[in-house]
Motif scaffolding. Structure first.
Motif, PDB file in Angstrom:
ATOM      1  N   LYS A  26       0.835  -1.209   0.000  1.00  0.00           N
ATOM      2  CA  LYS A  26       0.000   0.000   0.000  1.00  0.00           C
ATOM      3  C   LYS A  26       0.869   1.258   0.000  1.00  0.00           C
ATOM      4  N   LEU A  27       1.853   1.271   0.867  1.00  0.00           N
ATOM      5  CA  LEU A  27       2.677   2.466   0.988  1.00  0.00           C
ATOM      6  C   LEU A  27       3.505   2.719  -0.260  1.00  0.00           C
ATOM      7  N   ARG A  73       2.342   2.786  -3.100  1.00  0.00           N
ATOM      8  CA  ARG A  73       1.480   3.554  -4.001  1.00  0.00           C
ATOM      9  C   ARG A  73       1.352   5.008  -3.563  1.00  0.00           C
ATOM     10  N   ILE A  74       2.071   5.385  -2.510  1.00  0.00           N
ATOM     11  CA  ILE A  74       2.011   6.743  -1.979  1.00  0.00           C
ATOM     12  C   ILE A  74       3.362   7.411  -2.199  1.00  0.00           C
ATOM     13  N   THR A  75       3.343   8.552  -2.887  1.00  0.00           N
ATOM     14  CA  THR A  75       4.575   9.274  -3.191  1.00  0.00           C
ATOM     15  C   THR A  75       4.479  10.693  -2.650  1.00  0.00           C
ATOM     16  N   ALA A  76       5.458  11.066  -1.830  1.00  0.00           N
ATOM     17  CA  ALA A  76       5.497  12.424  -1.269  1.00  0.00           C
ATOM     18  C   ALA A  76       6.865  12.646  -0.657  1.00  0.00           C
ATOM     19  N   PRO A  77       7.310  13.910  -0.576  1.00  0.00           N
ATOM     20  CA  PRO A  77       8.562  14.188   0.135  1.00  0.00           C
ATOM     21  C   PRO A  77       8.521  13.756   1.598  1.00  0.00           C
ATOM     22  N   GLU A  78       7.311  13.765   2.200  1.00  0.00           N
ATOM     23  CA  GLU A  78       7.175  13.301   3.584  1.00  0.00           C
ATOM     24  C   GLU A  78       5.920  12.454   3.716  1.00  0.00           C
ATOM     25  N   LEU A  79       6.089  11.245   4.260  1.00  0.00           N
ATOM     26  CA  LEU A  79       4.980  10.372   4.621  1.00  0.00           C
ATOM     27  C   LEU A  79       4.879  10.397   6.136  1.00  0.00           C
ATOM     28  N   LYS A  80       3.746  10.871   6.640  1.00  0.00           N
ATOM     29  CA  LYS A  80       3.581  11.041   8.081  1.00  0.00           C
ATOM     30  C   LYS A  80       2.559  10.039   8.605  1.00  0.00           C
ATOM     31  N   ILE A  81       2.975   9.221   9.566  1.00  0.00           N
ATOM     32  CA  ILE A  81       2.101   8.236  10.193  1.00  0.00           C
ATOM     33  C   ILE A  81       1.723   8.779  11.563  1.00  0.00           C
ATOM     34  N   GLU A  82       0.428   9.002  11.780  1.00  0.00           N
ATOM     35  CA  GLU A  82      -0.034   9.640  13.009  1.00  0.00           C
ATOM     36  C   GLU A  82      -1.091   8.774  13.694  1.00  0.00           C
ATOM     37  N   ASP A  83      -0.961   8.617  15.007  1.00  0.00           N
ATOM     38  CA  ASP A  83      -2.011   7.999  15.800  1.00  0.00           C
ATOM     39  C   ASP A  83      -1.946   8.622  17.188  1.00  0.00           C
ATOM     40  N   TYR A  84      -2.938   9.438  17.499  1.00  0.00           N
ATOM     41  CA  TYR A  84      -2.916  10.193  18.744  1.00  0.00           C
ATOM     42  C   TYR A  84      -3.584   9.456  19.896  1.00  0.00           C
ATOM     43  N   ASN A  85      -4.138   8.252  19.629  1.00  0.00           N
ATOM     44  CA  ASN A  85      -4.908   7.550  20.651  1.00  0.00           C
ATOM     45  C   ASN A  85      -4.386   6.163  20.999  1.00  0.00           C
ATOM     46  N   GLN A  86      -3.652   5.531  20.090  1.00  0.00           N
ATOM     47  CA  GLN A  86      -3.164   4.176  20.302  1.00  0.00           C
ATOM     48  C   GLN A  86      -1.694   4.085  19.886  1.00  0.00           C
ATOM     49  N   PRO A  87      -0.947   3.123  20.437  1.00  0.00           N
ATOM     50  CA  PRO A  87       0.431   2.923  19.978  1.00  0.00           C
ATOM     51  C   PRO A  87       0.468   2.444  18.527  1.00  0.00           C
ATOM     52  N   VAL A  88       1.498   2.849  17.810  1.00  0.00           N
ATOM     53  CA  VAL A  88       1.755   2.358  16.458  1.00  0.00           C
ATOM     54  C   VAL A  88       2.665   1.136  16.547  1.00  0.00           C
TER      55      VAL A  88
END
Length: 289
Positions: free
Chosen positions: A144-145, A147-162
């Motif tokens: 999946k990842l 298929r994602i193109t960007a200068p920055e890929l940001k993974i965020e989860d403010y409620n659970q551990p990643v």
């Protein structure tokens, strides 16, 4: 649909006759285009019918173009929050993907000139990097990842551990940022993050959860291997920092024993330190830092 200003779309499926329902379909050459776009879409349908997507983008020429925030929740009958495939495209400078589950096949793509940010739609769900979608899990597999193109890929989860559950490889140049105030953990042996040459892993906030039950990496403690540069840094303009959490440690340990919790396989240094632990610090054992 196009607009020269902001565009907001709210879609909640209301299927009839026990069928499936899709909150928003952008298909068969359809498009949404505006400087800024906000979509909230929820699928609905009879249990077991499938296809109850929050939103689907697919078909040659089908696209969402603009700085976008896309929130999608799949219906009870089954279906991803966001389904992107069959040559569908999401494109803009900054793109926020907020699904409860994400389907992104080998022909769909997300392209940003600045940042693509991904976080779960539900506060009860958690992210598994390298994993697949399941109940309560937003799986972000390597495929999946890709298929994602960007200068920055940001993974965020403010409620659970990643959790990092399988290897992630970024083949194109760009940075990866992890922001998880509730913590993050490499929870599977051999799971690592490999970046293209010149790429940077930015650990912005959150505790590296590191219960140590033995002396060896993977079997005794969840090491985070990285191929590329690594920085530990606070959230800009806030007090949020990266910390080291040894909660759950059962290994007795000996004085002077070393545990490499971030293993940089490349030649780049790990820049920054965990909160309260400057280079060369010692720790109470066992305990939390």
């Amino acid at each position: 649909i196009s607009s020269e200003d902001h565009l907001t779309v709210n879609g909640i499926a209301s299927p009839e006759g026990g069928g499936f329902g899709i909150g928003l379909s952008v298909i068969n050459g359809g498009f949404l285009s505006a400087p800024t776009i906000q979509v909230n879409a929820t699928g609905n349908g009879a249990p077991g019918t499938g296809g109850n997507f929050g939103m689907e983008i697919g078909g040659a020429g089908s696209r969402i173009t603009g700085n976008s925030e896309l929130r999608g929740v799949g219906g009870p009958g089954g279906g991803p929050g966001i389904s992107l495939g069959n040559n569908g495209l999401v494109q803009g400078a900054t793109i926020y993907l907020i699904p409860d589950s994400l389907s992104l096949d080998a022909t769909g793509s997300v392209t940003a000139s600045s940042v693509v940010s991904i976080r779960p739609a539900s506060p009860a769900a958690h992210i598994e990097l390298g994993g697949n979608d399941s109940e309560g899990v937003l799986g972000l597999s390597d495929a999946k990842l890709d298929r994602i193109t960007a200068p920055e890929l940001k993974i965020e989860d403010y409620n659970q551990p990643v959790q990092l559950v399988a290897p992630i490889t970024r083949s194109t140049l760009g940075n990866v940022s992890l922001q998880a105030p509730q913590g993050w953990i490499a929870s599977a042996p051999g799971a690592d993050i490999s970046l293209a040459s010149g790429g940077l892993l930015r650990v912005i906030e959150g505790a590296l959860r590191m219960p140590i039950t033995g002396a060896d990496a993977d079997s005794g403690f969840p090491q985070l291997p990285v191929n590329g540069a690594v920085t530990l840094e606070p959230v800009p303009g806030s007090a949020g920092v990266s910390t080291l959490d040894l909660g759950g440690t059962t290994h007795a340990g000996t004085a002077g024993q070393i545990f490499r919790v971030i293993d940089n396989h490349g030649t780049d240094a790990v820049v920054g330190t965990f909160a309260g632990l400057p280079q060369g610090s010692t720790l109470p054992w066992p305990g939390n830092a």
